[in-house]
Enzyme design. Structure first.
Site, PDB file in Angstrom:
ATOM      1  N   SER A 434       0.820  -1.210   0.000  1.00 25.96           N
ATOM      2  CA  SER A 434       0.000   0.000   0.000  1.00 25.96           C
ATOM      3  C   SER A 434       0.849   1.253   0.000  1.00 25.96           C
ATOM      4  CB  SER A 434      -0.948   0.080   1.197  1.00 25.96           C
ATOM      5  OG  SER A 434      -0.797  -0.931   2.085  1.00 25.96           O
ATOM      6  N   HIS A 455      -2.783  -3.018  -6.452  1.00 25.50           N
ATOM      7  CA  HIS A 455      -3.164  -2.593  -5.104  1.00 25.50           C
ATOM      8  C   HIS A 455      -4.665  -2.727  -4.894  1.00 25.50           C
ATOM      9  CE1 HIS A 455      -3.423   0.744  -1.871  1.00 25.50           C
ATOM     10  NE2 HIS A 455      -3.250  -0.437  -1.324  1.00 25.50           N
ATOM     11  N   GLU A 467      -5.781  -0.431  -7.907  1.00 20.92           N
ATOM     12  CA  GLU A 467      -4.786   0.430  -8.545  1.00 20.92           C
ATOM     13  C   GLU A 467      -3.769  -0.471  -9.248  1.00 20.92           C
ATOM     14  OE1 GLU A 467      -4.650   4.406  -5.777  1.00 20.92           O
ATOM     15  OE2 GLU A 467      -3.491   2.707  -5.048  1.00 20.92           O
ATOM     16  N   ASN A 505      -4.155   6.397  -1.515  1.00 15.56           N
ATOM     17  CA  ASN A 505      -3.572   6.653  -0.201  1.00 15.56           C
ATOM     18  C   ASN A 505      -2.912   8.023  -0.139  1.00 15.56           C
ATOM     19  OD1 ASN A 505      -4.424   4.388   1.072  1.00 15.56           O
ATOM     20  ND2 ASN A 505      -2.580   3.189   0.641  1.00 15.56           N
TER      21      ASN A 505
HETATM   22  P1  NAD Z   1      -1.078  -9.361   7.287  1.00 13.51           P
HETATM   23  O1  NAD Z   1      -0.070  -9.091   8.335  1.00 13.51           O
HETATM   24  O2  NAD Z   1      -2.490  -9.584   7.702  1.00 13.51           O
HETATM   25  O3  NAD Z   1      -0.633 -10.620   6.423  1.00 13.51           O
HETATM   26  C1  NAD Z   1       0.669 -10.885   6.028  1.00 13.51           C
HETATM   27  C2  NAD Z   1       0.806 -12.399   5.898  1.00 13.51           C
HETATM   28  O4  NAD Z   1       2.051 -12.677   5.312  1.00 13.51           O
HETATM   29  C3  NAD Z   1       0.759 -13.124   7.230  1.00 13.51           C
HETATM   30  O5  NAD Z   1      -0.210 -14.153   7.175  1.00 13.51           O
HETATM   31  C4  NAD Z   1       2.154 -13.706   7.376  1.00 13.51           C
HETATM   32  O6  NAD Z   1       2.157 -14.968   8.019  1.00 13.51           O
HETATM   33  C5  NAD Z   1       2.569 -13.841   5.938  1.00 13.51           C
HETATM   34  N1  NAD Z   1       4.010 -13.891   5.753  1.00 13.51           N
HETATM   35  C6  NAD Z   1       4.997 -13.470   6.553  1.00 13.51           C
HETATM   36  N2  NAD Z   1       6.185 -13.745   5.973  1.00 13.51           N
HETATM   37  C7  NAD Z   1       5.942 -14.347   4.806  1.00 13.51           C
HETATM   38  C8  NAD Z   1       6.761 -14.883   3.779  1.00 13.51           C
HETATM   39  N3  NAD Z   1       8.067 -14.808   3.838  1.00 13.51           N
HETATM   40  N4  NAD Z   1       6.159 -15.467   2.723  1.00 13.51           N
HETATM   41  C9  NAD Z   1       4.805 -15.516   2.653  1.00 13.51           C
HETATM   42  N5  NAD Z   1       4.008 -15.022   3.584  1.00 13.51           N
HETATM   43  C10 NAD Z   1       4.557 -14.444   4.648  1.00 13.51           C
HETATM   44  O7  NAD Z   1      -0.967  -8.156   6.271  1.00 13.51           O
HETATM   45  P2  NAD Z   1      -2.089  -7.590   5.279  1.00 13.51           P
HETATM   46  O8  NAD Z   1      -2.863  -6.538   5.975  1.00 13.51           O
HETATM   47  O9  NAD Z   1      -2.787  -8.725   4.645  1.00 13.51           O
HETATM   48  O10 NAD Z   1      -1.181  -6.831   4.213  1.00 13.51           O
HETATM   49  C11 NAD Z   1      -0.499  -7.527   3.202  1.00 13.51           C
HETATM   50  C12 NAD Z   1      -0.034  -6.544   2.157  1.00 13.51           C
HETATM   51  O11 NAD Z   1      -1.155  -5.883   1.607  1.00 13.51           O
HETATM   52  C13 NAD Z   1       0.876  -5.445   2.691  1.00 13.51           C
HETATM   53  O12 NAD Z   1       1.832  -5.120   1.735  1.00 13.51           O
HETATM   54  C14 NAD Z   1      -0.088  -4.291   2.917  1.00 13.51           C
HETATM   55  O13 NAD Z   1       0.546  -3.028   2.805  1.00 13.51           O
HETATM   56  C15 NAD Z   1      -1.018  -4.483   1.756  1.00 13.51           C
HETATM   57  N6  NAD Z   1      -2.363  -3.919   1.947  1.00 13.51           N
HETATM   58  C16 NAD Z   1      -2.999  -4.017   3.131  1.00 13.51           C
HETATM   59  C17 NAD Z   1      -4.276  -3.488   3.257  1.00 13.51           C
HETATM   60  C18 NAD Z   1      -5.058  -3.618   4.546  1.00 13.51           C
HETATM   61  O14 NAD Z   1      -6.012  -2.860   4.745  1.00 13.51           O
HETATM   62  N7  NAD Z   1      -4.716  -4.543   5.421  1.00 13.51           N
HETATM   63  C19 NAD Z   1      -4.894  -2.869   2.171  1.00 13.51           C
HETATM   64  C20 NAD Z   1      -4.223  -2.819   0.956  1.00 13.51           C
HETATM   65  C21 NAD Z   1      -2.942  -3.353   0.855  1.00 13.51           C
END
Ligand code: NAD
Length: 693
Positions: A434, A455, A467, A505
């Site tokens: 993000s 995104h 995005e 964002n």
């Molecule tokens: P999260 O912490 O809920 O999930 C991350 C997952 O990745 C976890 O389940 C973790 O176990 C796993 N992980 C850790 N190391 C890993 C590895 N080496 N290989 C594979 N998996 C691994 O995070 P999230 O909120 O799902 O965010 C994930 C991505 O999406 C981030 O880049 C975040 O910026 C982006 N994002 C998040 C949101 C939101 O609102 N949460 C919205 C848009 C984008």
């Protein structure tokens, strides 16, 4: 032709060559009578994948009714030849171009045609598969009976376009079912899926396509009973009863859709309260009110929003060449993305070092299917397409790998390095980051030209925007394949250039930070949130920050501050304190608000600081202007679309750039200068406003 099934009706030749009838079609309709003297009137809008109801459809329906009246069938069955469903509603282009006086006349003519259909002396049966929405549903409402093919959906979503039903829905629906349920459906614009439609009495019968002949026979034998003439219907024939109920409806509607922003639902309540006991008067008033609403600013802006959706879709043409997708990371986002993509028909593998996360992801996928009304077979198929893959073997076979690991650059770098060793040639790697710029990863990825950002927003099943981000070396083909991929999975893509915070964002963060600064100045959070919802945002900025997650807000704010210190001048200390205390918002049950009893709905009557609305909204619009000036986003239309479909930016205002245009660019610059004088450099207007765009 003794039997008609959808496949027969879809087959134009067969209909035209039917032994008992001449199925001459004038373009949108075909009519034939079978050997049982059942008349089949089939809607098949010329050159369209989906039926939409235009003036021509009504004129031709009138011609078809001439034929029906000349040689009355035993019963008339109306259905659609489109696999996509019965009809999607009125032709939006026709509504957009309509002038007020002519339109009242046109509506009057269309009403006349539906009155003729309703008045036919043979039974009329609408057979509905898929969606029957708006004007399409109003045609079905003018029939005596409605048979739903399992999976059908009925709805009058006109309020979403700043209108109310205009082809008899306002009086035919309350006459058919519980009037309060009818009003709720029309006021909210929500749809009734098959089971609910049956329960409400919208559909008289639910059947499967193959049992349709038996269902029609049952209707004609009188075996299908309808629950009508209820006590409530009789009670609401009295003006006093309607006025009482209307008072409550007005209060509830005002809280959700204030009259000054959304006049249509209020006009609908007035119609019903005033004329609900008199069909003829209601019909006349419905026509006049619809024509009036069609000219309102709200309606014009909402029609524009509808066309913005098409603008995004039009940019996403062609084949994506993506059959299999691998998602890395099964957290909040990875699980939603994987579940959604599988639901939309692609094969998906999903990896995560945490096995429990994979288990939760399957539950998420099931919930996505259920939310989308998939039946048990469809759900089973979708879940079959989603394969938990703890060791990430799927990455080697995938045409597209979506990285959704933690928002930590070092972890993402490690993930990319591992993928470089496994991904197949030609496959695309997309990150869901993000806030991290793609440029910083370019040297670590398997193939620079096929690396991009995808995104998605949280929750993927509800937020339609994606995005699609290109860095300086992403090739055109990769961008186009990703745009087509998003369209293919039913999401709306906007193509952007790599930059801090991308578009959404980058625009949201100054708004959220300003809200937190206002709080630090001592303004109640409820007052801040109320100011934003009064402007027309779907929720206030403090509730939104809690919903997104305060830890995520902090992460994004920090990385944007590094890259754009002039836009995020200070990160309010309260945000850090909350994150350190573990009070990260909705997911923790507490953030700035208490979420233990559901989504907070703050409302305050206290008077806010006089410039609060501009302080909140203008930084967001100014950031959009910067993105346009820098070429991060291609046009004002795409900017408006992205902000509306990702954040719900006050749709009745037509989007941030449309709002700015309406207010005047010079006036926006002046207002920002005023804020800069009072509150600081962060309000410095972007050169976009003065450059005569
Ligand atoms: P999260 O912490 O809920 O999930 C991350 C997952 O990745 C976890 O389940 C973790 O176990 C796993 N992980 C850790 N190391 C890993 C590895 N080496 N290989 C594979 N998996 C691994 O995070 P999230 O909120 O799902 O965010 C994930 C991505 O999406 C981030 O880049 C975040 O910026 C982006 N994002 C998040 C949101 C939101 O609102 N949460 C919205 C848009 C984008």
């Amino acid at each position: 032709m003794s039997r008609y099934e959808l496949s027969d009706i879809l087959d134009t030749n067969r209909l035209e060559l039917g032994p008992a009838g001449e199925a001459r079609g004038s373009g949108h309709w075909r009519y034939a009578m079978d050997e049982d003297r059942l008349g089949w009137l089939v809607l098949d809008c010329r050159d369209k994948r989906v039926n939409t109801i235009s003036q021509a459809v009504f004129r031709e329906l009138a011609e078809q009714l001439d034929k029906v009246e000349q040689d009355l069938p035993k019963a008339l069955v109306i259905r659609s030849a489109k696999p996509a469903g019965f009809a999607a509603g009125a032709d939006i282009a026709m509504l957009s171009e309509a002038g007020s006086d002519d339109f009242e006349t046109l509506l009057g003519e269309a009403h006349g045609v539906l009155d003729r259909l309703e008045g036919l002396s043979c039974p009329t049966i609408a057979v509905v598969h898929g969606p029957a929405l708006g004007a399409g549903y109003e045609i079905a409402l003018a029939c005596d009976w409605r048979v739903a093919i399992d999976g059908a959906t009925f709805g009058l979503p006109e309020v979403r376009l700043g209108l109310h039903p205009g082809l008899g829905g306002t009086f035919r629906l309350p006459r058919l079912i519980d009037p309060l349920a009818a009003m709720t459906l029309m006021l909210t614009g929500s749809s009734a899926h098959t089971r609910k439609a049956k329960k409400l009495g919208i559909a008289d019968l639910v059947t499967l396509e193959r049992h349709l002949p038996a269902a029609i026979a049952a209707v004609l034998r009188g075996d299908v009973k309808r629950k009508n003439g209820s006590f409530k219907q009789r009670a609401f024939e009295l003006a006093a009863a309607r006025n009482l109920a209307a008072g409550r409806m007005r209060r509830e509607t005002q809280a959700k859709a204030p009259k000054e922003h959304y006049p249509a639902p209020h006009a609908l309540i007035d119609l019903w309260a005033e004329h609900g006991g008199d069909t003829k008067a209601m019909q006349k008033a419905e026509i006049a009110s619809f024509a009036r609403l069609l000219q309102s600013t709200t309606c014009r802006n909402l029609l524009r929003v509808f066309s913005l959706r098409q603008t995004l879709k039009d940019a996403a043409k062609g084949a994506d060449g993506i059959k299999t997708v691998h998602v890395v990371g099964a957290g909040i986002m990875g699980a939603e993305i994987a579940g959604w993509v599988a639901r939309q028909g692609k094969r998906v593998t999903l990896s995560d070092p945490d096995k429990a996360a994979l288990g939760r992801a399957v539950a998420t996928a099931r919930a996505i299917c259920e939310d989308g009304h998939l039946n048990s077979l469809e759900t089973r198929d979708a879940l079959d397409r989603l394969m938990p893959d703890p060791f990430g073997y799927g990455a080697a076979r995938a045409d597209l790998v979506i990285e959704a690991g933690p928002e930590k650059p070092e972890i993402k770098q490690k993930i990319f390095a591992d993928l470089a060793a496994t991904m197949k040639t030609g496959a695309i790697l997309a990150t869901n980051t993000s806030s991290l710029q793609l440029e910083r990863f370019v040297d670590r990825v398997p193939a620079k030209a096929r690396f991009a950002g995808l995104h998605f927003f949280n929750p993927v099943r509800k937020v339609p925007l994606v995005e699609v981000i290109s860095h300086s070396r992403t090739d055109k083909q990769t961008r186009e394949r990703l745009l087509a991929f998003c369209d293919g999975i039913g999401r709306l893509p906007v193509a952007l250039k790599d930059s801090p915070g991308f578009l959404v964002n980058r625009a949201l963060m100054p708004y959220l930070m300003e809200a937190l600064l206002l709080m630090e100045e001592g303004v109640d959070k409820e007052v801040i949130d109320t100011a934003a919802t009064r402007f027309g945002m779907p929720m206030g900025p403090i509730v939104l920050a809690d919903q997104v997650g305060l830890d995520i807000c902090l992460d994004v704010a920090q990385s944007m501050q590094e890259a754009l210190p002039e836009s995020i001048a200070t990160i309010p200390a309260r945000l850090r304190e909350k994150v350190e205390a573990g009070e990260t918002g909705r997911k923790a049950g507490r953030g700035f608000y208490d979420w233990s009893e559901g989504t907070p709905k703050p409302a305050s009557d206290a008077s806010p600081p006089e410039d609060i609305e501009d302080r909140l909204i203008l930084p967001m619009i100014d950031a959009c202007a910067s993105c346009l000036r820098l070429g991060i986003v291609g046009s004002e239309e795409e900017t408006d679309a992205a902000m509306i479909f990702a954040t719900g930016f006050a749709p009745f205002r037509g989007g941030p750039m449309h709002y700015a245009r309406t207010r005047g660019h010079a006036e926006i610059a002046t207002a920002l200068e005023r804020l800069k004088g009072r509150h600081g450099e962060r309000f410095t207007p972007d050169p976009y406003w003065r450059n005569g765009h």
